[in-house]
Design a protein around this motif. Structure first.
Motif, PDB file in Angstrom:
ATOM      1  N   SER A 126      -8.236   1.873   1.102  1.00 18.04           N
ATOM      2  CA  SER A 126      -6.757   1.235   0.829  1.00 18.04           C
ATOM      3  C   SER A 126      -6.539   0.931  -0.596  1.00 18.04           C
ATOM      4  N   VAL A 127      -5.383   1.350  -1.383  1.00 21.30           N
ATOM      5  CA  VAL A 127      -5.054   0.682  -2.607  1.00 21.30           C
ATOM      6  C   VAL A 127      -3.865   0.053  -2.613  1.00 21.30           C
ATOM      7  N   ARG A 128      -3.754  -1.152  -3.102  1.00 17.09           N
ATOM      8  CA  ARG A 128      -2.391  -1.890  -3.269  1.00 17.09           C
ATOM      9  C   ARG A 128      -1.914  -1.615  -4.591  1.00 17.09           C
ATOM     10  N   THR A 153       0.796  -1.192   0.102  1.00 15.77           N
ATOM     11  CA  THR A 153       0.133   0.018  -0.025  1.00 15.77           C
ATOM     12  C   THR A 153       0.855   1.235   0.108  1.00 15.77           C
ATOM     13  N   ARG A 166     -12.002  -0.301   1.224  1.00 16.79           N
ATOM     14  CA  ARG A 166     -11.932   0.441   0.015  1.00 16.79           C
ATOM     15  C   ARG A 166     -11.027   1.744  -0.280  1.00 16.79           C
ATOM     16  N   HIS A 225      -2.665  -0.952  -9.889  1.00 13.62           N
ATOM     17  CA  HIS A 225      -3.092  -0.576  -8.570  1.00 13.62           C
ATOM     18  C   HIS A 225      -4.576  -1.107  -8.399  1.00 13.62           C
ATOM     19  N   GLU A 226      -4.915  -1.535  -7.302  1.00 13.28           N
ATOM     20  CA  GLU A 226      -6.263  -2.119  -6.955  1.00 13.28           C
ATOM     21  C   GLU A 226      -6.790  -1.997  -5.609  1.00 13.28           C
ATOM     22  N   ARG A 227      -8.025  -1.497  -5.685  1.00  8.83           N
ATOM     23  CA  ARG A 227      -8.586  -1.020  -4.169  1.00  8.83           C
ATOM     24  C   ARG A 227      -8.730  -2.443  -3.546  1.00  8.83           C
ATOM     25  N   SER A 228      -8.318  -2.358  -2.191  1.00  9.25           N
ATOM     26  CA  SER A 228      -8.585  -3.413  -1.214  1.00  9.25           C
ATOM     27  C   SER A 228      -9.910  -3.878  -1.057  1.00  9.25           C
TER      28      SER A 228
END
Length: 173
Positions: free
Chosen positions: A113-115, A74, A111, A104-107
């Motif tokens: 948090s972006v990984r 993150t 929501r 990138h992908e939202r947890s």
């Protein structure tokens, strides 16, 4: 227990004004050197990018890619590692995503948090920086600038300073 006139501390540490001033001078020199070394590292990366014609990203962004490596992290994790002082990690991550260096992908759980993780293009930069650092480490050894013990001594000393500063931040309040 008697205290030596030149020693302020019962444990024998010399706290004379001259020794204290000399230590302060050395400490400030070390701080300046750490700051200069970080700026030089960024310049070395920038020069390497110019040499290979990679002008799309900057040195701070390259270090982000290098430090992410094979991990999925993150933005908060990157910030907490403290590698990017003086730069806006969120801005740089956004630029790297837009340029195709990171996914990138939202947890699903949180929501907010972006990984992020590297794309193939990002892995290419990671490999480039890894090669650069490998060349540097070999050059330092080959030229006798540093050996394994010297690097370990520097690392141990810097970790002690890091731990001390961290404790200062935690206990100031």
């Amino acid at each position: 227990m008697s205290i030596h006139p030149d020693l302020d501390q019962p444990d024998g540490r010399d706290m004379s004004p001259a020794r204290s001033a000399a230590f302060m001078d050395s400490y400030l020199d070390a701080l300046n050197l750490v700051e200069r070394l970080h700026r030089l590292l960024l310049d070395v990366i920038k020069d390497e990018f110019e040499r290979v014609g990679l002008l799309e990203i900057n040195a701070v962004q390259a270090l982000l890619l290098f430090n992410v490596g094979d991990n999925e992290v993150t933005a908060g994790e990157l910030k907490s590692r403290g590698y990017y002082q003086g730069s806006n990690v969120s801005y740089n991550l956004k630029k790297l995503v837009e340029s195709g260096y990171m996914h990138h992908e939202r947890s699903e759980i949180d929501r907010r948090s972006v990984r992020v993780r590297l794309t193939e293009k990002g892995r290419g930069v990671h490999v480039l920086i890894t090669r650069l650092f490998r060349t540097h480490s070999e050059g330092l050894m080959d030229r006798g600038v540093l050996d394994q013990e010297g690097v370990e001594d520097i690392t141990v000393a810097l970790r002690r300073v890091e731990r001390y500063w961290t404790e200062q931040i935690r206990y100031i309040y």
